[in-house]
Design a protein around this motif. Structure first.
Motif, short mmCIF file in Angstrom:
data_model
loop_
_atom_site.label_atom_id
_atom_site.label_comp_id
_atom_site.label_asym_id
_atom_site.label_seq_id
_atom_site.Cartn_x
_atom_site.Cartn_y
_atom_site.Cartn_z
N ALA A 4 0.83 -1.22 0.00
CA ALA A 4 0.00 0.00 0.00
C ALA A 4 0.85 1.25 0.00
CB ALA A 4 -0.92 -0.01 1.21
N ALA A 5 2.09 1.14 0.51
CA ALA A 5 2.96 2.31 0.65
C ALA A 5 4.15 2.30 -0.31
CB ALA A 5 3.48 2.39 2.09
N ILE A 6 4.21 1.30 -1.19
CA ILE A 6 5.32 1.21 -2.15
C ILE A 6 4.84 1.66 -3.52
CG2 ILE A 6 6.93 -0.34 -3.32
CD1 ILE A 6 6.93 -2.09 -0.82
N ILE A 7 5.44 2.70 -4.03
CA ILE A 7 5.03 3.24 -5.34
C ILE A 7 5.59 2.40 -6.47
CG2 ILE A 7 5.27 5.23 -6.88
CD1 ILE A 7 5.28 7.00 -4.39
N ASN A 8 6.82 1.93 -6.31
CA ASN A 8 7.53 1.26 -7.40
C ASN A 8 7.29 -0.25 -7.41
OD1 ASN A 8 9.04 1.65 -4.95
ND2 ASN A 8 10.84 0.76 -5.92
N THR A 9 6.01 -0.66 -7.50
CA THR A 9 5.67 -2.07 -7.60
C THR A 9 4.38 -2.23 -8.38
OG1 THR A 9 5.49 -4.13 -6.34
CG2 THR A 9 4.31 -2.23 -5.46
N HIS A 10 4.15 -3.43 -8.90
CA HIS A 10 3.01 -3.67 -9.79
C HIS A 10 1.92 -4.54 -9.16
CE1 HIS A 10 4.22 -1.88 -13.64
NE2 HIS A 10 5.46 -2.17 -13.27
N PHE A 11 2.30 -5.75 -8.70
CA PHE A 11 1.33 -6.77 -8.38
C PHE A 11 1.50 -7.32 -6.97
CE2 PHE A 11 1.36 -7.64 -13.10
CZ PHE A 11 0.00 -7.46 -13.31
N TYR A 12 0.40 -7.79 -6.41
CA TYR A 12 0.38 -8.62 -5.20
C TYR A 12 0.37 -10.07 -5.67
CZ TYR A 12 -1.42 -10.54 -0.75
OH TYR A 12 -1.60 -11.25 0.42
N GLU A 13 1.32 -10.86 -5.19
CA GLU A 13 1.42 -12.25 -5.63
C GLU A 13 0.43 -13.12 -4.87
OE1 GLU A 13 4.59 -15.90 -6.36
OE2 GLU A 13 5.22 -14.18 -5.15
N LEU A 14 -0.60 -13.57 -5.56
CA LEU A 14 -1.55 -14.50 -4.96
C LEU A 14 -1.01 -15.90 -5.21
CD1 LEU A 14 -4.37 -14.27 -3.53
CD2 LEU A 14 -5.31 -15.14 -5.67
N GLY A 15 -0.28 -16.38 -4.22
CA GLY A 15 0.39 -17.65 -4.44
C GLY A 15 0.52 -18.45 -3.15
N LEU A 16 0.52 -19.73 -3.35
CA LEU A 16 0.49 -20.40 -4.66
C LEU A 16 -0.88 -21.04 -4.85
CD1 LEU A 16 3.98 -22.13 -4.56
CD2 LEU A 16 3.41 -20.00 -5.66
N VAL A 17 -1.46 -20.83 -6.06
CA VAL A 17 -2.82 -21.26 -6.33
C VAL A 17 -2.83 -22.28 -7.47
CG1 VAL A 17 -3.92 -19.18 -5.45
CG2 VAL A 17 -3.18 -19.25 -7.83
N ARG A 18 -3.98 -22.98 -7.58
CA ARG A 18 -4.10 -24.05 -8.57
C ARG A 18 -5.56 -24.40 -8.75
NH1 ARG A 18 -1.35 -28.92 -5.59
NH2 ARG A 18 -1.10 -27.77 -3.68
N PRO A 19 -5.90 -25.10 -9.83
CA PRO A 19 -7.22 -25.68 -9.92
C PRO A 19 -7.25 -26.97 -9.07
CG PRO A 19 -5.96 -26.24 -11.88
CD PRO A 19 -5.09 -25.34 -11.04
N PRO A 20 -8.40 -27.53 -8.77
CA PRO A 20 -9.73 -27.12 -9.19
C PRO A 20 -10.23 -25.91 -8.41
CG PRO A 20 -9.89 -28.98 -7.71
CD PRO A 20 -8.43 -28.75 -7.97
N GLN A 21 -11.35 -25.34 -8.89
CA GLN A 21 -11.92 -24.17 -8.23
C GLN A 21 -12.17 -24.47 -6.76
OE1 GLN A 21 -15.27 -22.52 -10.24
NE2 GLN A 21 -15.75 -21.06 -8.64
N GLY A 22 -11.75 -23.54 -5.91
CA GLY A 22 -11.96 -23.70 -4.48
C GLY A 22 -10.82 -24.40 -3.77
N ALA A 23 -9.80 -24.88 -4.53
CA ALA A 23 -8.66 -25.52 -3.89
C ALA A 23 -7.95 -24.52 -2.98
CB ALA A 23 -7.69 -26.07 -4.94
N TRP A 24 -7.61 -24.94 -1.78
CA TRP A 24 -7.06 -24.05 -0.78
C TRP A 24 -5.66 -23.58 -1.15
CZ3 TRP A 24 -9.27 -21.75 3.31
CH2 TRP A 24 -8.44 -21.15 4.26
N ASN A 25 -5.39 -22.29 -0.96
CA ASN A 25 -4.04 -21.75 -1.07
C ASN A 25 -3.30 -22.15 0.19
OD1 ASN A 25 -1.69 -20.29 -1.19
ND2 ASN A 25 -2.67 -18.30 -1.48
N ALA A 26 -2.42 -23.12 0.07
CA ALA A 26 -1.86 -23.78 1.25
C ALA A 26 -0.94 -22.89 2.07
CB ALA A 26 -1.10 -25.03 0.82
#
Length: 388
Positions: free
Chosen positions: A315-337
């Motif tokens: 929220a306070a870093i100007i020089n960045t692009h993305f929040y890494e949502l990791g690590l994710v996978r199918p199937p839908q609803g599989a828990w991000n461990a």
């Protein structure tokens, strides 16, 4: 003043369904026990702050925290910079990953003392953070990312959710053709609108294999190329040489620890974007030091993996692009461990909880703005150390 009087370190173990035999394998009906920890710091004026790491809740970090904690008793909890420097010097023979959870708990305490969020203390202006979906590695057993086609399907699913970036962790078999096959299929499926990245996780066995995959990144217009080479992504010279052969920006330094060491790696030409992990690189204090250093030399940063402190820092870093949502996978609803199931509020790093705008919120409550389920943590507790 708020003087530290007690530090409690609780270790807890919980079970994940549909995993096994490791966190990298999706197995319907399987189960896997995971052990993590939470650090709580209390002061003589009745304040407390806590942090439960996600990816950074390793046994190595836990051992360092147990060694570091006694030295914090009697110190002013608001002297975070001084505490950071003392721990850095006193534990200079180690990688110092134990600093992060202690630092995060101190920031949580400060936010609660002044009834404001850590993001606000840092001067942050963002309320929502754009995510990229960062995949689990592929698996040879059926059930999840078990083929090139499943990667393309999953990328298309993420795009349909409004997510604008997708990072491939492939099969990590060291074969550049496998890596390129996944990259090509994903790009063909999602078109040009989605930003794509790939992370061989230092699995490519030769420098020329790294060049081959890097040139495919160029041809497919990938946004960055991450940790390709078997040196564990630690040689600035190797990656400076690699840059001479490819055009795609490189994201390196995930495995370099320490403020000065990361700065040296950057100045030696080892990366185009700095990778910072708040749970490994000195917590909030260490992360903001590195982000500001990079901003001063015109370099962007990316924060590695997920967690409440990542959101407040971003929220306070100007020089960045993305929040890494990791690590994710199918199937839908599989828990991000990597997210422990210990929250009683709406904090979530699960794929299904990304907003229609492809973003996640920055918690806005006091401190880190998250609420832990202490009944659950206490019920799952396997060890407790108290320092006072």
């Amino acid at each position: 003043m708020s003087i530290i009087k007690r530090i409690t370190v609780q270790t807890y173990t919980y079970q994940l369904d549909d995993f096994g035999p490791t966190i990298a394998i999706y197995q319907k009906g399987g189960s896997l026990d995971l052990t993590k920890f939470v650090v709580t710091i209390e002061t003589d004026d009745g304040l407390s702050g806590a942090y439960a790491p996600h990816f950074g809740a390793t046994l190595q970090a836990l051992a360092q925290i147990k060694s570091m904690a006694p030295g914090l008793i009697g110190q002013n909890a608001e002297h975070r910079e001084q505490i950071f420097e003392r721990l850095k010097i006193n534990f200079r023979h180690f990688d110092k990953v134990g600093i992060a959870a202690l630092d995060a708990a101190l920031w949580d305490l400060a936010g609660k003392k002044y009834s404001t969020s850590v993001a606000q203390l840092l001067g942050g202006s963002r309320q929502r953070l754009p995510v990229y979906a960062s995949t689990m590695p592929g698996q040879n057993t059926p059930g999840s990312l078990d083929s090139i086609e499943r990667y393309a399907d999953f990328a298309e699913d993420c795009k349909s959710r409004g997510i604008s970036g997708f990072k491939i962790h492939g099969f990590h078999d060291g074969n550049p053709k496998t890596e390129i096959g996944i990259m090509t299929a994903v790009r063909k499926r999602v078109g040009d609108e989605m930003r794509l990245m790939t992370d061989p996780a230092s699995s490519l066995g030769s420098f020329m294999a790294a060049v081959e995959v890097g040139r495919a990144c160029d041809d497919l217009a990938f946004f960055w190329y991450e940790d390709p080479y078997r040196d564990a992504s630690s040689s600035a010279v190797a990656h400076r040489r690699l840059r001479d052969f490819i055009k795609t920006p490189m994201l390196i330094s995930e495995h370099i620890r320490g403020f000065e060491q990361k700065a040296d790696f950057v100045l030696a030409g080892g990366t185009d974007i700095m990778h910072i992990d708040p749970e490994l690189d000195g917590g909030i204090t260490g992360t903001m030091k590195l982000a500001h250093f990079c901003d001063a030399i015109g370099m962007e940063v990316q924060l590695h993996t997920t967690g409440p402190i990542h959101r407040h820092c971003m929220a306070a870093i100007i020089n960045t692009h993305f929040y890494e949502l990791g690590l994710v996978r199918p199937p839908q609803g599989a828990w991000n461990a990597f997210e422990p199931p210990i929250y009683t509020d709406d904090y979530s790093d699960q794929l299904d909880d990304v907003g229609e705008d492809g973003c996640v919120p920055v918690p806005d409550g006091p401190g880190l703005g998250v609420t832990y389920d202490w009944d659950k943590i206490n019920r799952w507790e396997t060890a407790r150390e108290v320092y006072e």
